[in-house]
Scaffold this motif. Sequence first.
Motif, PDB file in Angstrom:
ATOM      1  N   ARG A 272       0.835  -1.208   0.000  1.00  0.00           N
ATOM      2  CA  ARG A 272       0.000   0.000   0.000  1.00  0.00           C
ATOM      3  C   ARG A 272       0.858   1.241   0.000  1.00  0.00           C
ATOM      4  O   ARG A 272       1.960   1.247   0.540  1.00  0.00           O
ATOM      5  CB  ARG A 272      -0.835   0.023   1.283  1.00  0.00           C
TER       6      ARG A 272
ATOM      7  N   ASP B 198     -12.165  -2.287  10.389  1.00  0.00           N
ATOM      8  CA  ASP B 198     -13.257  -3.137  10.888  1.00  0.00           C
ATOM      9  C   ASP B 198     -12.766  -3.824  12.142  1.00  0.00           C
ATOM     10  O   ASP B 198     -11.643  -3.628  12.554  1.00  0.00           O
ATOM     11  CB  ASP B 198     -13.713  -4.332  10.057  1.00  0.00           C
TER      12      ASP B 198
ATOM     13  N   SER C 161      -5.065 -21.069   3.148  1.00  0.00           N
ATOM     14  CA  SER C 161      -5.289 -22.493   3.383  1.00  0.00           C
ATOM     15  C   SER C 161      -4.555 -23.299   2.316  1.00  0.00           C
ATOM     16  O   SER C 161      -4.433 -22.852   1.177  1.00  0.00           O
ATOM     17  CB  SER C 161      -6.780 -22.812   3.270  1.00  0.00           C
TER      18      SER C 161
ATOM     19  N   VAL D 259      -6.327 -18.296  -4.251  1.00  0.00           N
ATOM     20  CA  VAL D 259      -6.466 -16.932  -3.732  1.00  0.00           C
ATOM     21  C   VAL D 259      -7.580 -16.193  -4.460  1.00  0.00           C
ATOM     22  O   VAL D 259      -7.594 -16.121  -5.687  1.00  0.00           O
ATOM     23  CB  VAL D 259      -5.138 -16.154  -3.907  1.00  0.00           C
ATOM     24  N   ASP D 260      -8.486 -15.644  -3.683  1.00  0.00           N
ATOM     25  CA  ASP D 260      -9.582 -14.850  -4.206  1.00  0.00           C
ATOM     26  C   ASP D 260      -9.127 -13.391  -4.165  1.00  0.00           C
ATOM     27  O   ASP D 260      -8.661 -12.915  -3.129  1.00  0.00           O
ATOM     28  CB  ASP D 260     -10.778 -15.067  -3.261  1.00  0.00           C
TER      29      ASP D 260
ATOM     30  N   VAL E 276      -2.538  -7.644  -0.715  1.00  0.00           N
ATOM     31  CA  VAL E 276      -1.775  -8.822  -1.119  1.00  0.00           C
ATOM     32  C   VAL E 276      -2.485  -9.656  -2.194  1.00  0.00           C
ATOM     33  O   VAL E 276      -1.861 -10.078  -3.170  1.00  0.00           O
ATOM     34  CB  VAL E 276      -1.469  -9.692   0.129  1.00  0.00           C
ATOM     35  N   SER E 277      -3.797  -9.881  -2.039  1.00  0.00           N
ATOM     36  CA  SER E 277      -4.449 -10.817  -2.961  1.00  0.00           C
ATOM     37  C   SER E 277      -4.443 -10.343  -4.423  1.00  0.00           C
ATOM     38  O   SER E 277      -4.231 -11.170  -5.316  1.00  0.00           O
ATOM     39  CB  SER E 277      -5.858 -11.169  -2.473  1.00  0.00           C
TER      40      SER E 277
ATOM     41  N   SER F 154     -14.124 -18.470  -1.010  1.00  0.00           N
ATOM     42  CA  SER F 154     -12.823 -19.136  -1.079  1.00  0.00           C
ATOM     43  C   SER F 154     -12.617 -20.103   0.086  1.00  0.00           C
ATOM     44  O   SER F 154     -11.615 -20.829   0.117  1.00  0.00           O
ATOM     45  CB  SER F 154     -11.692 -18.112  -1.130  1.00  0.00           C
TER      46      SER F 154
ATOM     47  N   PRO G 102     -15.512 -16.382   4.773  1.00  0.00           N
ATOM     48  CA  PRO G 102     -15.482 -15.050   5.387  1.00  0.00           C
ATOM     49  C   PRO G 102     -16.162 -15.080   6.754  1.00  0.00           C
ATOM     50  O   PRO G 102     -17.068 -15.876   6.989  1.00  0.00           O
ATOM     51  CB  PRO G 102     -16.275 -14.178   4.412  1.00  0.00           C
TER      52      PRO G 102
ATOM     53  N   ARG H 123     -11.994 -18.784  10.081  1.00  0.00           N
ATOM     54  CA  ARG H 123     -12.526 -17.514   9.590  1.00  0.00           C
ATOM     55  C   ARG H 123     -11.450 -16.795   8.787  1.00  0.00           C
ATOM     56  O   ARG H 123     -10.379 -16.524   9.293  1.00  0.00           O
ATOM     57  CB  ARG H 123     -12.980 -16.654  10.779  1.00  0.00           C
TER      58      ARG H 123
ATOM     59  N   GLY I 126     -11.557 -13.762   7.652  1.00  0.00           N
ATOM     60  CA  GLY I 126     -11.563 -12.307   7.769  1.00  0.00           C
ATOM     61  C   GLY I 126     -12.591 -11.727   6.826  1.00  0.00           C
ATOM     62  O   GLY I 126     -13.209 -12.444   6.038  1.00  0.00           O
TER      63      GLY I 126
ATOM     64  N   ARG J  51     -17.740 -10.307   3.872  1.00  0.00           N
ATOM     65  CA  ARG J  51     -18.497 -10.666   2.685  1.00  0.00           C
ATOM     66  C   ARG J  51     -19.069 -12.075   2.827  1.00  0.00           C
ATOM     67  O   ARG J  51     -18.399 -12.958   3.316  1.00  0.00           O
ATOM     68  CB  ARG J  51     -17.560 -10.615   1.483  1.00  0.00           C
TER      69      ARG J  51
HETATM   70  C1  LIG Z   1      -6.218 -19.120   8.397  1.00  0.00           C
HETATM   71  C2  LIG Z   1      -6.582 -18.297   7.181  1.00  0.00           C
HETATM   72  C3  LIG Z   1      -6.672 -18.929   5.946  1.00  0.00           C
HETATM   73  C4  LIG Z   1      -6.995 -18.199   4.802  1.00  0.00           C
HETATM   74  N1  LIG Z   1      -7.094 -18.847   3.599  1.00  0.00           N
HETATM   75  C5  LIG Z   1      -7.420 -18.154   2.485  1.00  0.00           C
HETATM   76  C6  LIG Z   1      -7.545 -18.832   1.210  1.00  0.00           C
HETATM   77  O1  LIG Z   1      -7.370 -20.051   1.099  1.00  0.00           O
HETATM   78  N2  LIG Z   1      -7.879 -18.082   0.125  1.00  0.00           N
HETATM   79  C7  LIG Z   1      -8.090 -16.722   0.207  1.00  0.00           C
HETATM   80  O2  LIG Z   1      -8.373 -16.093  -0.829  1.00  0.00           O
HETATM   81  N3  LIG Z   1      -7.989 -16.076   1.413  1.00  0.00           N
HETATM   82  C8  LIG Z   1      -7.644 -16.748   2.529  1.00  0.00           C
HETATM   83  N4  LIG Z   1      -7.524 -16.085   3.735  1.00  0.00           N
HETATM   84  C9  LIG Z   1      -7.653 -14.612   3.743  1.00  0.00           C
HETATM   85  C10 LIG Z   1      -6.274 -13.990   3.391  1.00  0.00           C
HETATM   86  O3  LIG Z   1      -5.362 -14.234   4.442  1.00  0.00           O
HETATM   87  C11 LIG Z   1      -6.336 -12.478   3.186  1.00  0.00           C
HETATM   88  O4  LIG Z   1      -7.010 -11.895   4.259  1.00  0.00           O
HETATM   89  C12 LIG Z   1      -7.024 -12.084   1.901  1.00  0.00           C
HETATM   90  O5  LIG Z   1      -6.329 -12.635   0.789  1.00  0.00           O
HETATM   91  C13 LIG Z   1      -7.100 -10.578   1.784  1.00  0.00           C
HETATM   92  O6  LIG Z   1      -5.812 -10.005   1.822  1.00  0.00           O
HETATM   93  P1  LIG Z   1      -5.505  -8.629   1.070  1.00  0.00           P
HETATM   94  O7  LIG Z   1      -4.134  -8.217   1.479  1.00  0.00           O
HETATM   95  O8  LIG Z   1      -5.772  -8.758  -0.389  1.00  0.00           O
HETATM   96  O9  LIG Z   1      -6.598  -7.647   1.609  1.00  0.00           O
HETATM   97  P2  LIG Z   1      -6.415  -6.597   2.801  1.00  0.00           P
HETATM   98  O10 LIG Z   1      -5.588  -5.459   2.290  1.00  0.00           O
HETATM   99  O11 LIG Z   1      -5.934  -7.309   3.986  1.00  0.00           O
HETATM  100  O12 LIG Z   1      -7.923  -6.192   3.053  1.00  0.00           O
HETATM  101  C14 LIG Z   1      -8.726  -5.510   2.109  1.00  0.00           C
HETATM  102  C15 LIG Z   1     -10.172  -5.453   2.547  1.00  0.00           C
HETATM  103  O13 LIG Z   1     -10.767  -6.756   2.423  1.00  0.00           O
HETATM  104  C16 LIG Z   1     -11.381  -7.175   3.636  1.00  0.00           C
HETATM  105  N5  LIG Z   1     -11.121  -8.626   3.736  1.00  0.00           N
HETATM  106  C17 LIG Z   1     -10.021  -9.244   4.196  1.00  0.00           C
HETATM  107  N6  LIG Z   1     -10.150 -10.591   4.074  1.00  0.00           N
HETATM  108  C18 LIG Z   1     -11.347 -10.817   3.508  1.00  0.00           C
HETATM  109  C19 LIG Z   1     -12.045 -11.987   3.110  1.00  0.00           C
HETATM  110  N7  LIG Z   1     -11.510 -13.206   3.253  1.00  0.00           N
HETATM  111  N8  LIG Z   1     -13.267 -11.842   2.552  1.00  0.00           N
HETATM  112  C20 LIG Z   1     -13.801 -10.627   2.390  1.00  0.00           C
HETATM  113  N9  LIG Z   1     -13.197  -9.481   2.732  1.00  0.00           N
HETATM  114  C21 LIG Z   1     -11.979  -9.565   3.290  1.00  0.00           C
HETATM  115  C22 LIG Z   1     -10.700  -6.411   4.702  1.00  0.00           C
HETATM  116  O14 LIG Z   1     -11.538  -6.258   5.810  1.00  0.00           O
HETATM  117  C23 LIG Z   1     -10.384  -5.086   3.989  1.00  0.00           C
HETATM  118  O15 LIG Z   1     -11.485  -4.219   4.045  1.00  0.00           O
HETATM  119  C24 LIG Z   1      -7.224 -16.797   4.894  1.00  0.00           C
HETATM  120  C25 LIG Z   1      -7.136 -16.162   6.139  1.00  0.00           C
HETATM  121  C26 LIG Z   1      -6.830 -16.894   7.278  1.00  0.00           C
HETATM  122  C27 LIG Z   1      -6.744 -16.187   8.604  1.00  0.00           C
END
Ligand SMILES: Cc1cc2nc3c(=O)[nH]c(=O)nc-3n(C[C@H](O)[C@H](O)[C@H](O)COP(=O)(O)OP(=O)(O)OC[C@H]3O[C@@H](n4cnc5c(N)ncnc54)[C@H](O)[C@@H]3O)c2cc1C
Lengths: 199, 263
Positions: A10, A28, B76, B90-91, B98-99, B139, B231, B256, B258, B261
């Motif tokens: 970011r 959140d 996961s 990864v969704d 990061v995603s 996801s 989620p 969970r 996070g 959604r």
């Molecule tokens: C144990 C564990 C296993 C996981 N396994 C997977 C997996 O297999 N595949 C996968 O895609 N993700 C998985 N996640 C979620 C992943 O770790 C990240 O949180 C996700 O990829 C979002 O990261 P980001 O940096 O893109 O978004 P961020 O910059 O962290 O967040 C952006 C916004 O998205 C929201 N947000 C964060 N996570 C989610 C979510 N899961 N659904 C909806 N909104 C969200 C936040 O609140 C924020 O507003 C897992 C999380 C945990 C704790």
Amino acid sequence: MVLSRGFRGRSTRPDPGRVPPGQYLTTDFPVLSAGPTPRVDRDQWTFSVRGEVDEPITWTWQQFRDLPSETFTVDIHCVTKWSKLDTTWTGVSLDTLLDEVETAAEYALAFSDGGYTTNLPLDDLLDGQAWLVHEYEHEPLHPEHGGPIRLLVPHLYFWKSAKWVRGIELHANDEPGFWETYGYHNYGDPWKEQRYNGD
Amino acid sequence: MTEPAGAVRPPTSIAAGASRRRLGWQPATVADVRWENPQCKSIFLSVAGWPGHRPGQHLDLRLTAEDGYQAQRSYSIASAPGDELLMITVDCLPDGEVSPYLVDQVRPGDQLELRGPIGGYFVWDESRSDPVTLIAGGSGIAPFRSFLRHHEVVGSTTPIRLLYSTQSSASMIFRDELQAQASRELIDIDITLTREQPADWTGYRRRIDAELLGMIVWPAEEHPVDYVCGPTGFVEKASDILVALGHEPGRVLTERFGGTREG
Ligand SMILES: Cc1cc2nc3c(=O)[nH]c(=O)nc-3n(C[C@H](O)[C@H](O)[C@H](O)COP(=O)(O)OP(=O)(O)OC[C@H]3O[C@@H](n4cnc5c(N)ncnc54)[C@H](O)[C@@H]3O)c2cc1C
């Protein structure tokens, strides 16, 4: 260290003086627990201090609510990498509760509804470092976040701040709790990134 | 992972053994990538000396920018323990840090840093014969791919019922693989599309509720072990319903991801 081609992160980075390494900021309030949320009836609720004490002590809801509580603002850090700044809570300091307890124990194991446990050195619960909180942002603590009562130990990763806490067991020896048995760090200092065993 | 409830089970010797090992960061090479749908990608990783994992465990990924800034997230493990390559799915969250990078930028030959496997709680123990319910939102289907593949490889006789909730047929992940799994005798798979359904859709068309779960999941009397993943809002709702249906809270295991959604 492996560089990630084209990764910038970011544009606004968290302040490293205030946010521990590896954490990102969220506005959140994520919920993370290993099972369903217990719903606890306040009439049935008690909080106990037991274990290595002369006399175990138990507070009912009313007795607990009659203790002096304080409102304070702290930052919290979860091992799943989110941090949340300036969260405001109301609760009873562990100094107040443990004031009545005579013990030679050095370790505490917090236990919760649903069977969750987490261990901490007793010293980390004293001197204004830990509370039993019943309000978040001036509202009764929601069950998802551990209501009616959770432990709050903001200087450690948030899994130490046991939700739905029902008591503390004092021990002479350290005994790992739930996540600690599953490979998470025994102490959990966010500033040292003590996430997993051996960190 | 912050603060779980649920009955504390003594960890098995594998989990306890794994927990004593130091979890250092290690490089992984991206061997392949595969689109699962327009916003979701699987990444196949080759990791020297991967110690193995159990279905349901996750790993941590760490990205490093040129100026040294680092970001870590958990994913996961979607591959089965016996698969040659480690896989995560990864969704892409459009406003995520990061995603979007993992989904849009990462390509074969790249190196990523990871550590794992992590978690000894949300795992399936193949030696237990209790029927298994899997409930996935979005996801959250990722770890269950590992469960199903492992179930097949070890020839498990445990019956599994999987309910997968996702917004539309365009957002479905592992569509063909799930279809193939559903043709196996011990595996029942139901899908509910919460927002848009094709005209010829024969699955469910709603968000999860007590009536839907009551029809699909193992009844409490069968003493199932339930795994719920996705989620936060989805997991919270599904696990509350299971408890209301009489399922033992200590046998409802949740992961969970996070966010709020719904699947
Ligand atoms: C144990 C564990 C296993 C996981 N396994 C997977 C997996 O297999 N595949 C996968 O895609 N993700 C998985 N996640 C979620 C992943 O770790 C990240 O949180 C996700 O990829 C979002 O990261 P980001 O940096 O893109 O978004 P961020 O910059 O962290 O967040 C952006 C916004 O998205 C929201 N947000 C964060 N996570 C989610 C979510 N899961 N659904 C909806 N909104 C969200 C936040 O609140 C924020 O507003 C897992 C999380 C945990 C704790």
